[in-house]
Design an enzyme around this catalytic site. Structure first.
Site, mmCIF file in Angstrom:
data_model
loop_
_atom_site.group_PDB
_atom_site.id
_atom_site.type_symbol
_atom_site.label_atom_id
_atom_site.label_comp_id
_atom_site.label_asym_id
_atom_site.label_seq_id
_atom_site.Cartn_x
_atom_site.Cartn_y
_atom_site.Cartn_z
ATOM 1 C CB CYS A 33 -0.906 0.010 1.222
ATOM 2 S SG CYS A 33 0.079 -0.013 2.724
ATOM 3 C CG ASP A 35 0.055 2.970 4.384
ATOM 4 O OD1 ASP A 35 -0.033 3.926 3.602
ATOM 5 O OD2 ASP A 35 -0.913 2.348 4.824
ATOM 6 C CB CYS A 58 -4.522 1.842 7.253
ATOM 7 S SG CYS A 58 -3.853 0.260 7.772
ATOM 8 C CB CYS A 102 -2.020 -3.377 8.072
ATOM 9 S SG CYS A 102 -3.156 -3.141 6.723
#
Ligand code: FES
Length: 127
Positions: A33, A35, A58, A102
């Site tokens: 993603c 991040d 996130c 994540c």
């Protein structure tokens, strides 16, 4: 959706911030993603005395960072190295399958910070 533990850590993240005179710093990016996360550790007598994180990511990334810092604090370097992506997700009562990636950031950033610390120790020994 998210477990209660994830929500707790997301709403009230622990150990957020930076350690200016950290003994080790690790930054990683999530290829899935984009991040980013950085972990800072302070080490005393081979134990993680303090650990903080900064996350550009996130809610699940913030919750896993917070959980990872709680798991790592007070652990020896070897014990902290054993904190895995899976153990972080388990401690949070699991994550939805689409959010599993994540949880990778936090454990990876912690390991990167420890490796940075170990590298710095080695270069001190050479001096
Ligand atoms: Fe990027 Fe969760 S969506 S870390």
């Amino acid at each position: 959706m998210y477990s209660e533990k994830v929500m707790q850590h997301f709403k009230k993240p622990q150990n957020m911030g930076e350690i200016p005179d950290a003994d080790g710093v690790g930054s990683v990016g999530n290829p899935t993603c984009g991040d980013l996360m950085t972990m800072y550790i302070k080490v005393k007598d081979n134990r993680i005395e303090d650990v903080k994180f900064k996350t550009y990511g996130c809610g699940a990334a913030i919750a896993t960072s917070s959980m990872t810092t709680e798991l790592a604090k007070g652990k020896t370097i070897d014990e902290a190295m054993k904190i895995s992506r899976a153990s972080v997700a388990d401690s949070l009562g699991g994550l939805p399958p689409v959010k599993m990636h994540c949880s990778n950031l936090a454990a990876d950033a912690l390991h990167a910070a420890i490796e940075d610390y170990q590298k710095k120790q080695k270069s001190k020994e050479v001096e």
